[in-house]
Write a protein that holds these residues in place. Sequence first.
Motif, PDB file in Angstrom:
ATOM      1  N   ILE A  81      33.057  33.112  39.339  1.00 16.89           N
ATOM      2  CA  ILE A  81      34.153  33.422  40.253  1.00 16.89           C
ATOM      3  C   ILE A  81      34.681  34.835  39.987  1.00 16.89           C
ATOM      4  CG2 ILE A  81      35.981  32.403  38.831  1.00 16.89           C
ATOM      5  CD1 ILE A  81      35.739  32.222  42.673  1.00 16.89           C
ATOM      6  N   ASP A  82      34.646  35.263  38.734  1.00 13.21           N
ATOM      7  CA  ASP A  82      35.075  36.632  38.415  1.00 13.21           C
ATOM      8  C   ASP A  82      34.120  37.661  39.019  1.00 13.21           C
ATOM      9  OD1 ASP A  82      37.366  35.830  37.056  1.00 13.21           O
ATOM     10  OD2 ASP A  82      36.321  35.728  35.124  1.00 13.21           O
ATOM     11  N   ARG A  85      34.938  37.753  42.709  1.00 11.39           N
ATOM     12  CA  ARG A  85      36.205  38.463  42.894  1.00 11.39           C
ATOM     13  C   ARG A  85      36.009  39.979  42.787  1.00 11.39           C
ATOM     14  NH1 ARG A  85      39.007  36.089  39.063  1.00 11.39           N
ATOM     15  NH2 ARG A  85      39.782  34.461  40.438  1.00 11.39           N
ATOM     16  N   PHE A  89      36.482  42.642  45.769  1.00 12.87           N
ATOM     17  CA  PHE A  89      37.416  43.742  45.575  1.00 12.87           C
ATOM     18  C   PHE A  89      36.734  45.074  45.888  1.00 12.87           C
ATOM     19  CE2 PHE A  89      39.298  47.084  42.967  1.00 12.87           C
ATOM     20  CZ  PHE A  89      40.613  47.029  43.407  1.00 12.87           C
TER      21      PHE A  89
END
Length: 100
Positions: A81-82, A85, A89
């Motif tokens: 998930i990081d 993300r 971004f």
Amino acid sequence: CSSDLPKVATEATLGIALHVAQTEALDFAVLDVNLAGEQVFPVAEILKARQIPFIFSTGYGRVGVPEAFKDCEVLNKPYTIDDLRATLFSLFKKGVPAGE
């Protein structure tokens, strides 16, 4: 349930993904390069023409993405998930539609 939450759709076939790309109001898309044995690039072309931002997800890395999409973000599988993300971004930090 808040109406401010984004709608998430998962499409497993190229035909359905093409229909969604052509007809739905989308904020962005995460495109798995391989949809049941078919490549997702026709969907990417539609999203690009509609100026809807997208990223590719693939286990092949950047080499699995054609030169026509060399400027697009690529999320390498498997991802966390990081990772997602950070890639999103980066996509929105650019401030331009994918492929432009």
